[in-house]
Design a protein around this motif. Structure first.
Motif, PDB file in Angstrom:
ATOM      1  N   GLU A 153      -0.155   3.891  -2.608  1.00 15.70           N
ATOM      2  CA  GLU A 153      -1.394   4.570  -2.209  1.00 15.70           C
ATOM      3  C   GLU A 153      -1.105   5.655  -1.171  1.00 15.70           C
ATOM      4  O   GLU A 153      -1.639   6.758  -1.237  1.00 15.70           O
ATOM      5  N   ARG A 204       0.818  -1.221   0.000  1.00 19.94           N
ATOM      6  CA  ARG A 204       0.000   0.000   0.000  1.00 19.94           C
ATOM      7  C   ARG A 204       0.848   1.267   0.000  1.00 19.94           C
ATOM      8  O   ARG A 204       0.323   2.361   0.160  1.00 19.94           O
ATOM      9  N   ARG A 232     -11.270   3.853   1.046  1.00 18.54           N
ATOM     10  CA  ARG A 232     -10.249   2.912   0.571  1.00 18.54           C
ATOM     11  C   ARG A 232      -9.382   2.416   1.723  1.00 18.54           C
ATOM     12  O   ARG A 232      -9.059   1.232   1.792  1.00 18.54           O
ATOM     13  N   ARG A 242     -10.738   8.489  -0.191  1.00 16.49           N
ATOM     14  CA  ARG A 242      -9.519   7.899   0.374  1.00 16.49           C
ATOM     15  C   ARG A 242      -9.810   7.211   1.704  1.00 16.49           C
ATOM     16  O   ARG A 242      -9.286   6.122   1.977  1.00 16.49           O
TER      17      ARG A 242
END
Length: 138
Positions: free
Chosen positions: A35, A32, A123, A120
């Protein structure tokens, strides 16, 4: 709340988010990391937009603090993910205030920022809240 006060509050929240994502980046798992980097860059960009907006409203942009208190200790990737979701929730809250305090293009920009933070947060969390930016309001 005036447009200038709400813009300053959003700027302060973006300063805190940039700091927080520094912590996230240091603890997030490799799967991640991209991200987290994208979110960090998005908050840096929003921070610059808000600095200009504060100046346009006749104010002096608030400076970032040297450090910010985190809501909990982050020691592993799971904690980093949790922190990222909290950061986004907090940013969404101040953008909610900014939407109420502004009009025209500034309101549209604040609404776009609120939406980005809410997406966000979903997510990071893996789920959503009914009214992003209003979750902690009474």
């Amino acid at each position: 709340m005036s447009a200038l006060d709400a813009t300053q509050a959003a700027l302060a929240a973006e300063h805190a988010a940039v700091y927080g994502y520094g912590v996230v980046g240091g603890r997030i798992g490799t799967e991640r990391r991209a991200e987290a980097t994208a979110a960090y860059e998005a908050h840096r960009a929003r921070r610059e937009v808000l600095r200009r907006a504060v100046r346009d409203l006749g104010g002096a942009p608030a400076a970032a603090a040297a450090a910010y208190a985190l809501p909990f200790r982050v020691t592993d990737p799971a904690g980093a993910v949790r922190l990222a979701a909290v950061l986004e929730d907090r940013v969404a809250g101040v953008y909610s205030d900014l939407v109420r305090a502004t009009e025209g293009p500034a309101r549209r920009e604040a609404a776009a920022a609120l939406k980005e933070a809410a997406v966000r947060a979903v997510r990071w969390r893996g789920g959503d809240v009914t009214f992003p930016g209003l979750a902690e309001r009474a």
